[in-house]
Design a protein around this motif. Structure first.
Motif, PDB file in Angstrom:
ATOM      1  N   ASN A  36      38.463  43.592  36.340  1.00 17.48           N
ATOM      2  CA  ASN A  36      37.137  44.087  35.939  1.00 17.48           C
ATOM      3  C   ASN A  36      36.814  45.445  36.533  1.00 17.48           C
ATOM      4  N   SER A  84      38.899  42.801  31.746  1.00 15.84           N
ATOM      5  CA  SER A  84      38.471  41.485  32.220  1.00 15.84           C
ATOM      6  C   SER A  84      39.680  40.623  32.550  1.00 15.84           C
ATOM      7  N   PHE A  85      39.496  39.689  33.492  1.00 16.07           N
ATOM      8  CA  PHE A  85      40.604  38.789  33.830  1.00 16.07           C
ATOM      9  C   PHE A  85      41.024  37.949  32.625  1.00 16.07           C
ATOM     10  N   ARG A  86      40.175  37.861  31.625  1.00 20.50           N
ATOM     11  CA  ARG A  86      40.526  37.056  30.453  1.00 20.50           C
ATOM     12  C   ARG A  86      41.754  37.600  29.732  1.00 20.50           C
ATOM     13  N   HIS A 101      44.895  35.702  30.757  1.00 19.93           N
ATOM     14  CA  HIS A 101      44.988  34.248  30.655  1.00 19.93           C
ATOM     15  C   HIS A 101      46.284  33.772  30.000  1.00 19.93           C
ATOM     16  N   LYS A 154      42.104  29.087  36.110  1.00 18.68           N
ATOM     17  CA  LYS A 154      41.152  29.525  35.089  1.00 18.68           C
ATOM     18  C   LYS A 154      39.729  29.128  35.470  1.00 18.68           C
ATOM     19  N   LEU A 208      38.478  31.408  38.247  1.00 16.91           N
ATOM     20  CA  LEU A 208      38.157  32.746  37.758  1.00 16.91           C
ATOM     21  C   LEU A 208      36.867  32.748  36.940  1.00 16.91           C
ATOM     22  N   ASP A 209      36.699  31.730  36.093  1.00 16.40           N
ATOM     23  CA  ASP A 209      35.476  31.634  35.289  1.00 16.40           C
ATOM     24  C   ASP A 209      34.239  31.523  36.182  1.00 16.40           C
ATOM     25  N   GLU A 211      33.609  35.156  38.106  1.00 14.69           N
ATOM     26  CA  GLU A 211      33.770  36.410  37.370  1.00 14.69           C
ATOM     27  C   GLU A 211      32.908  37.525  37.941  1.00 14.69           C
ATOM     28  N   ASP A 212      31.721  37.189  38.431  1.00  9.75           N
ATOM     29  CA  ASP A 212      30.797  38.223  38.882  1.00  9.75           C
ATOM     30  C   ASP A 212      31.192  38.851  40.213  1.00  9.75           C
TER      31      ASP A 212
END
Length: 256
Positions: free
Chosen positions: A66, A77-79, A82, A97, A100-101, A104-105
């Motif tokens: 990020n 984004s880390f997404r 995935h 996962k 990380l979810d 995220e902030d």
């Protein structure tokens, strides 16, 4: 097998400064230090596990997921990671996962990022090393080769080997005890080059584990154990490991 041919004059640019660096035996403000600027899959999984175990707040940790282009680390984004994480961590992907979810902030985790700075020069970062007990070098090469597609090959670009970069030499130069989040037998290879590692003060059995996921988890297990040491244990730890770290610095200095 690595050789010192990969070391450049950049390592020695501030050698006198590093030579004069004396690590004091005292209680440090942080337990450990780890740089993870480029979010390769093993580094993302590693930082996620540190977060899951609540180890980040008591450490110096960078991870530029990020990050922004202005910071020189536009990794998105880390997404975007995935799919690769799911391939590399078939056993632990779900918990990575979820972590990380949930966090995220908190990203990016920044320390002293300067996109114009030479990665080999730690002169402005010595305080991070001196104010923590040990470091974790998250090396470039971690996973065993098991390519199922050209995409995976392009993500790695290195055959199975022990490969040391500035990530490891930084800790040697700063005279800090360290662990290596790298390919199997990384510590054994360092010992073959004349360096000493930090057993029994650090449990280094992780270095022998062939399974990449289990090796990563064993490293975090040992980090967690160390972080639970008492102040008295940390003082004793420093008495022994500072001597080893000084030896390693001298080996590196003599290479020149």
């Amino acid at each position: 097998f690595p050789s010192h041919d990969s070391l450049t004059d950049k390592i020695y640019r501030n050698l006198e400064l590093y030579d004069n660096n004396q690590r004091t035996i005292d209680i440090k403000p942080k337990k450990f230090l780890t740089f993870n600027r480029t979010p390769k899959h093993h580094r993302v999984g590693f930082v996620a596990e540190l977060l899951r175990r609540n180890l980040v707040d008591n450490a110096y940790v960078s991870s530029y997921i990020n990050g922004t282009a202005e910071q020189g680390c536009d990794f998105g984004s880390f997404r975007v990671h995935h799919e690769g994480l799911a391939r590399k961590f078939p056993k632990y992907y779900t918990q990575i996962k979820e972590t990380l979810d949930q966090n995220e902030d908190v990203f990016p985790l920044t320390l002293t990022l300067d996109k114009n700075k030479d990665d080999h020069d730690i002169s402005e970062e010595l305080y991070l090393f001196n104010e923590s007990y040990f470091g974790i070098s998250t090396e470039t090469k971690f996973f065993h080769d098991n390519y199922q597609s050209e995409v995976e090959l392009l993500e790695d670009l290195s055959l199975d080997c022990n490969f040391f970069t500035e990530k490891t030499w930084k800790f040697v130069t700063a005279k800090q005890p360290f662990m290596v989040l790298g390919f199997t037998n990384s510590l054994a290879r360092l010992r073959e080059l004349g360096y000493k590692t930090f057993h029994p003060y650090i449990d280094e059995s992780y270095d022998l584990i062939e399974d990449d996921e289990e090796r990563l988890m064993a490293i975090v297990d040992e980090i967690e154990r160390l972080c639970n040491q008492s102040d008295e244990e940390w003082l004793e730890f420093q008495k022994h490991t500072n001597v080893i770290a000084e030896h390693n610095f001298n080996v590196l200095k003599d290479v020149r």
